[in-house]
Write a protein that holds these residues in place. Structure first.
Motif, PDB file in Angstrom:
ATOM      1  N   LEU A   1       0.839  -1.192   0.000  1.00  0.00           N
ATOM      2  CA  LEU A   1       0.000   0.000   0.000  1.00  0.00           C
ATOM      3  C   LEU A   1       0.878   1.247   0.000  1.00  0.00           C
ATOM      4  O   LEU A   1       1.930   1.276   0.645  1.00  0.00           O
ATOM      5  CB  LEU A   1      -0.898   0.044   1.236  1.00  0.00           C
ATOM      6  N   THR A   2       0.430   2.270  -0.697  1.00  0.00           N
ATOM      7  CA  THR A   2       1.058   3.583  -0.594  1.00  0.00           C
ATOM      8  C   THR A   2       0.479   4.266   0.644  1.00  0.00           C
ATOM      9  O   THR A   2      -0.469   3.756   1.268  1.00  0.00           O
ATOM     10  CB  THR A   2       0.739   4.434  -1.837  1.00  0.00           C
ATOM     11  N   GLU A   3       0.995   5.426   0.973  1.00  0.00           N
ATOM     12  CA  GLU A   3       0.419   6.184   2.088  1.00  0.00           C
ATOM     13  C   GLU A   3      -1.036   6.537   1.783  1.00  0.00           C
ATOM     14  O   GLU A   3      -1.892   6.443   2.665  1.00  0.00           O
ATOM     15  CB  GLU A   3       1.246   7.439   2.383  1.00  0.00           C
ATOM     16  N   LEU A   4      -1.321   6.915   0.519  1.00  0.00           N
ATOM     17  CA  LEU A   4      -2.703   7.195   0.124  1.00  0.00           C
ATOM     18  C   LEU A   4      -3.552   5.935   0.278  1.00  0.00           C
ATOM     19  O   LEU A   4      -4.691   5.995   0.764  1.00  0.00           O
ATOM     20  CB  LEU A   4      -2.766   7.699  -1.321  1.00  0.00           C
ATOM     21  N   GLY A   5      -3.018   4.792  -0.112  1.00  0.00           N
ATOM     22  CA  GLY A   5      -3.734   3.530   0.021  1.00  0.00           C
ATOM     23  C   GLY A   5      -4.086   3.213   1.465  1.00  0.00           C
ATOM     24  O   GLY A   5      -5.192   2.744   1.767  1.00  0.00           O
ATOM     25  N   LYS A   6      -3.151   3.497   2.373  1.00  0.00           N
ATOM     26  CA  LYS A   6      -3.410   3.271   3.803  1.00  0.00           C
ATOM     27  C   LYS A   6      -4.519   4.196   4.295  1.00  0.00           C
ATOM     28  O   LYS A   6      -5.404   3.779   5.055  1.00  0.00           O
ATOM     29  CB  LYS A   6      -2.131   3.486   4.617  1.00  0.00           C
ATOM     30  N   THR A   7      -4.481   5.443   3.854  1.00  0.00           N
ATOM     31  CA  THR A   7      -5.506   6.415   4.240  1.00  0.00           C
ATOM     32  C   THR A   7      -6.876   5.989   3.721  1.00  0.00           C
ATOM     33  O   THR A   7      -7.868   6.004   4.458  1.00  0.00           O
ATOM     34  CB  THR A   7      -5.143   7.815   3.704  1.00  0.00           C
ATOM     35  N   ILE A   8      -6.919   5.595   2.453  1.00  0.00           N
ATOM     36  CA  ILE A   8      -8.180   5.142   1.845  1.00  0.00           C
ATOM     37  C   ILE A   8      -8.699   3.915   2.574  1.00  0.00           C
ATOM     38  O   ILE A   8      -9.895   3.804   2.868  1.00  0.00           O
ATOM     39  CB  ILE A   8      -7.995   4.862   0.331  1.00  0.00           C
ATOM     40  N   TYR A   9      -7.804   2.962   2.864  1.00  0.00           N
ATOM     41  CA  TYR A   9      -8.220   1.751   3.582  1.00  0.00           C
ATOM     42  C   TYR A   9      -8.925   2.138   4.881  1.00  0.00           C
ATOM     43  O   TYR A   9     -10.003   1.619   5.189  1.00  0.00           O
ATOM     44  CB  TYR A   9      -7.029   0.830   3.879  1.00  0.00           C
ATOM     45  N   LEU A  10      -8.316   3.020   5.661  1.00  0.00           N
ATOM     46  CA  LEU A  10      -8.885   3.394   6.957  1.00  0.00           C
ATOM     47  C   LEU A  10     -10.219   4.116   6.795  1.00  0.00           C
ATOM     48  O   LEU A  10     -11.139   3.903   7.604  1.00  0.00           O
ATOM     49  CB  LEU A  10      -7.890   4.245   7.749  1.00  0.00           C
ATOM     50  N   GLU A  11     -10.368   4.928   5.749  1.00  0.00           N
ATOM     51  CA  GLU A  11     -11.646   5.600   5.495  1.00  0.00           C
ATOM     52  C   GLU A  11     -12.726   4.583   5.129  1.00  0.00           C
ATOM     53  O   GLU A  11     -13.840   4.640   5.637  1.00  0.00           O
ATOM     54  CB  GLU A  11     -11.489   6.620   4.354  1.00  0.00           C
ATOM     55  N   VAL A  12     -12.390   3.672   4.232  1.00  0.00           N
ATOM     56  CA  VAL A  12     -13.359   2.666   3.783  1.00  0.00           C
ATOM     57  C   VAL A  12     -13.683   1.710   4.930  1.00  0.00           C
ATOM     58  O   VAL A  12     -14.823   1.263   5.075  1.00  0.00           O
ATOM     59  CB  VAL A  12     -12.823   1.908   2.548  1.00  0.00           C
ATOM     60  N   ARG A  13     -12.696   1.436   5.772  1.00  0.00           N
ATOM     61  CA  ARG A  13     -12.889   0.525   6.902  1.00  0.00           C
ATOM     62  C   ARG A  13     -14.048   0.983   7.774  1.00  0.00           C
ATOM     63  O   ARG A  13     -14.838   0.169   8.268  1.00  0.00           O
ATOM     64  CB  ARG A  13     -11.580   0.455   7.703  1.00  0.00           C
ATOM     65  N   VAL A  14     -14.190   2.292   7.970  1.00  0.00           N
ATOM     66  CA  VAL A  14     -15.287   2.832   8.784  1.00  0.00           C
ATOM     67  C   VAL A  14     -16.634   2.453   8.172  1.00  0.00           C
ATOM     68  O   VAL A  14     -17.542   1.995   8.874  1.00  0.00           O
ATOM     69  CB  VAL A  14     -15.149   4.372   8.923  1.00  0.00           C
TER      70      VAL A  14
END
Length: 147
Positions: free
Chosen positions: A100-113
């Motif tokens: 994951l890129t840093e953006l990918g990690k951020t997106i993952y956490l947003e979608v996780r919610v």
């Protein structure tokens, strides 16, 4: 007199029938939730795996998803276009290792919610003990299928 063997057959038939009936509505509704983030289940599964287990090869990702490598390659290519994943160097130049890129990690956490809420809503009324038992059963069946 009831034949116990017939009862067991009826139970396992019902079990697998319900499993088949559960899969499509779950995936359809999951895709609706993921669509709010412009993602699909296959993409989410890869983001999930990379976030929780770290960098993986395309072969590992295809095995994890139970699909052919070209299918995973297409999904990975789209996630790269979005800037969510990137290739990192491996020992063998033929092997593509993704993370994951840093953006990918951020997106993952947003979608996780979003996904957490969706999953919690559909499990309302099912105790944690029942959920743990269902997890154990599904893992056991999966291991028998992929051995």
């Amino acid at each position: 007199m009831i034949d116990e063997g017939a009862t067991k057959i009826e139970t396992y038939r019902k079990f697998f029938h319900q499993l088949v009936l559960l899969y499509r509505p779950f995936e359809n509704n999951l895709n609706i939730e993921l669509g709010k983030h412009n993602l699909y289940r296959a993409q989410w599964t890869i983001l999930y795996r990379l976030f929780n287990d770290g960098p993986s090869t395309l072969v590992d990702l295809s095995t994890y998803q139970g699909v052919e490598k070209p299918t995973v390659t297409r999904t990975i290519n789209r996630l790269e276009e979005l800037g969510y994943v990137e290739q990192i160097p491996g020992k063998d130049k033929r092997e593509r290792i993704m993370q994951l890129t840093e953006l990918g990690k951020t997106i993952y956490l947003e979608v996780r919610v979003t996904i957490d809420q969706f999953e919690q809503d559909i499990l309302t009324g099912i105790s944690e003990v029942e959920q743990q038992e269902a997890i154990r059963i599904m893992e056991s069946i999966r291991h028998k299928l992929i051995k």
